[in-house]
Design an enzyme around this catalytic site. Structure first.
Site, PDB file in Angstrom:
ATOM      1  N   ASP A   1      12.907 -16.079  15.894  1.00  0.00           N
ATOM      2  CA  ASP A   1      14.100 -16.278  16.728  1.00  0.00           C
ATOM      3  C   ASP A   1      14.662 -14.984  17.327  1.00  0.00           C
ATOM      4  OD1 ASP A   1      13.976 -18.964  16.330  1.00  0.00           O
ATOM      5  OD2 ASP A   1      15.624 -19.074  14.895  1.00  0.00           O
TER       6      ASP A   1
ATOM      7  N   GLY B   1       6.118 -29.783  44.390  1.00  0.00           N
ATOM      8  CA  GLY B   1       6.030 -31.059  43.695  1.00  0.00           C
ATOM      9  C   GLY B   1       6.277 -30.976  42.202  1.00  0.00           C
TER      10      GLY B   1
ATOM     11  N   ARG C   1       0.831  -1.222   0.000  1.00  0.00           N
ATOM     12  CA  ARG C   1       0.000   0.000   0.000  1.00  0.00           C
ATOM     13  C   ARG C   1       0.860   1.264   0.000  1.00  0.00           C
ATOM     14  NH1 ARG C   1      -5.481  -2.082   2.903  1.00  0.00           N
ATOM     15  NH2 ARG C   1      -6.044  -3.403   1.128  1.00  0.00           N
TER      16      ARG C   1
ATOM     17  N   ASN D   1      18.692 -13.431   9.111  1.00  0.00           N
ATOM     18  CA  ASN D   1      20.006 -12.959   8.682  1.00  0.00           C
ATOM     19  C   ASN D   1      20.559 -13.740   7.486  1.00  0.00           C
ATOM     20  OD1 ASN D   1      20.645 -15.174  10.473  1.00  0.00           O
ATOM     21  ND2 ASN D   1      22.749 -14.500  10.197  1.00  0.00           N
TER      22      ASN D   1
HETATM   23  O1  F6P Z   1      12.283 -19.698  11.783  1.00  0.00           O
HETATM   24  C1  F6P Z   1      13.146 -19.970  12.820  1.00  0.00           C
HETATM   25  C2  F6P Z   1      12.965 -21.402  13.253  1.00  0.00           C
HETATM   26  O2  F6P Z   1      11.623 -21.618  13.627  1.00  0.00           O
HETATM   27  C3  F6P Z   1      13.892 -21.843  14.356  1.00  0.00           C
HETATM   28  O3  F6P Z   1      13.466 -21.449  15.631  1.00  0.00           O
HETATM   29  C4  F6P Z   1      13.886 -23.331  14.147  1.00  0.00           C
HETATM   30  O4  F6P Z   1      15.025 -23.903  14.666  1.00  0.00           O
HETATM   31  C5  F6P Z   1      13.827 -23.454  12.652  1.00  0.00           C
HETATM   32  O5  F6P Z   1      13.238 -22.265  12.183  1.00  0.00           O
HETATM   33  C6  F6P Z   1      13.009 -24.617  12.163  1.00  0.00           C
HETATM   34  O6  F6P Z   1      13.105 -24.672  10.780  1.00  0.00           O
HETATM   35  P1  F6P Z   1      12.203 -25.533   9.808  1.00  0.00           P
HETATM   36  O7  F6P Z   1      11.079 -24.677   9.371  1.00  0.00           O
HETATM   37  O8  F6P Z   1      13.097 -25.853   8.701  1.00  0.00           O
HETATM   38  O9  F6P Z   1      11.725 -26.725  10.580  1.00  0.00           O
END
Ligand code: F6P
Length: 325
Positions: free
Chosen positions: A128, A218, A25, A103
């Site tokens: 993450d 517990g 948009r 990244n």
């Molecule tokens: O996107 C990040 C993430 O969810 C991580 O936390 C995890 O380790 C990974 O991707 C899992 O990747 P996939 O989608 O390949 O199972």
């Protein structure tokens, strides 16, 4: 700047749709043609661009996942594959690329820019929250909220049965989800990402559980990052049982953490980031990231956002330890 393309790359995260909507948009409001690329860099290489209009992003803001879909594209580390991608973009007269992802995806964008001069903007999108140069990445808040809700429910049954639970959360290399979930659920212990099982300090975990038992507590919750070895939580369960005669149950939350409607925080940040991404290209920026810094959405240089954050924020760990005693 007449034509911009946008794609999502890597693991999806709640709030990506808010960013896509804002990108589309903002482009249209500035008379820029906007193209969506399906399935990330893999889709780009397949030539999957389609023109988007206002209606194509209607009613998506509240939905998890990404309407553009996403993928991991390991081949993109090859220069010849990036050359192909650049050629496709140039052939379609696309002047700039917006990449929503983590990244790894930003590294691909950076190389594309350096090698072929294509202006790029990264929008941080990963549950993450581990991208350097930004305090926040879209989806983290929703993922943490989802995990907290699950752990709260597990707490109920853990208490009823006087049980220890090992709850595994996502984050192969990133400690962020485990740390926040652990602190927000009053976990007795947090296991941060490890490369090998033997790095887990089973004796300390066992001693903490035993100390709790002595004072009449517990049930215990241990939050474990999935780490890089599959089955880590089951390993911890087995070790506690074999070495310390402590029984437990394992609950792996898994990809449930990647779905669901984005929280207010994710919508708020993603929308600003999508808007700023387009504005920055219009202002002539060539390689940047829409980052959150000190509570504000700002532009950061792409080259400062290529690394991963691994560090565990000790001040929070200290709080978890103090309060669980
Ligand atoms: O996107 C990040 C993430 O969810 C991580 O936390 C995890 O380790 C990974 O991707 C899992 O990747 P996939 O989608 O390949 O199972």
């Amino acid at each position: 700047m007449n034509r911009i393309a946008v794609l999502c790359s890597g693991g999806d995260s709640p709030g990506m749709n808010c960013a896509i909507r804002a990108v589309v948009r903002t482009c249209l409001a500035n008379d820029i043609e906007i193209f969506g690329i399906r399935r990330g860099y893999a889709g780009l290489l397949e030539g999957s661009q389609h023109q988007m209009d206002t209606a194509s992003v209607g009613n998506i803001l509240q939905k998890g996942g990404t309407i553009l879909q996403t993928s991991r594209c390991p081949e993109f580390i090859k220069p010849e594959i990036r050359a192909e991608a650049a050629h496709i973009l140039k052939r379609k007269n696309i002047d700039a690329l917006i990449v929503i992802g983590g990244n790894g995806s930003f590294n691909g964008a950076w190389e594309l820019h350096k090698e072929h001069g294509i202006p790029v903007v990264g929008i941080p999108g990963t549950i993450d929250n581990d991208i350097e140069g930004t305090d926040y990445s879209i989806g983290f808040d929703t993922a943490v909220q989802t995990a907290i809700e699950a752990v709260d429910k597990i707490r109920d049954t853990a208490h009823s049965h006087d049980r220890t639970f090992i709850v595994e959360v996502m984050g192969r290399k990133s400690p962020a989800i485990a740390l926040h979930v652990g602190l927000c659920t009053g976990a007795e212990n947090i296991i941060f990402p490890v490369q090998e099982e033997k790095e887990v300090d089973i004796d300390t975990i066992a001693n903490d559980i035993k100390r709790g038992l002595k004072r009449g507590k517990g049930s215990s919750i241990i939050i474990a990052s999935e780490g890089e070895t599959e089955g880590l939580s089951h390993y911890v369960h087995n070790e506690l049982l074999d070495k310390h005669k402590l029984d437990s149950r394992v609950c792996i939350l898994g990809h449930i953490q990647r779905g669901g409607n984005p929280t207010a925080r994710d919508r708020f940040i993603a929308t600003q980031m999508g808007h700023l991404a387009v504005k920055s290209l219009l202002a002539g920026e060539k390689a940047s990231v829409t980052a959150e810094q000190n509570g504000q959405v700002v532009l950061e240089k792409l080259e400062n956002c290529l690394g991963k954050k691994f560090e565990v924020e000790e001040k929070y760990v200290e709080i978890v330890k103090t309060l669980s005693k």
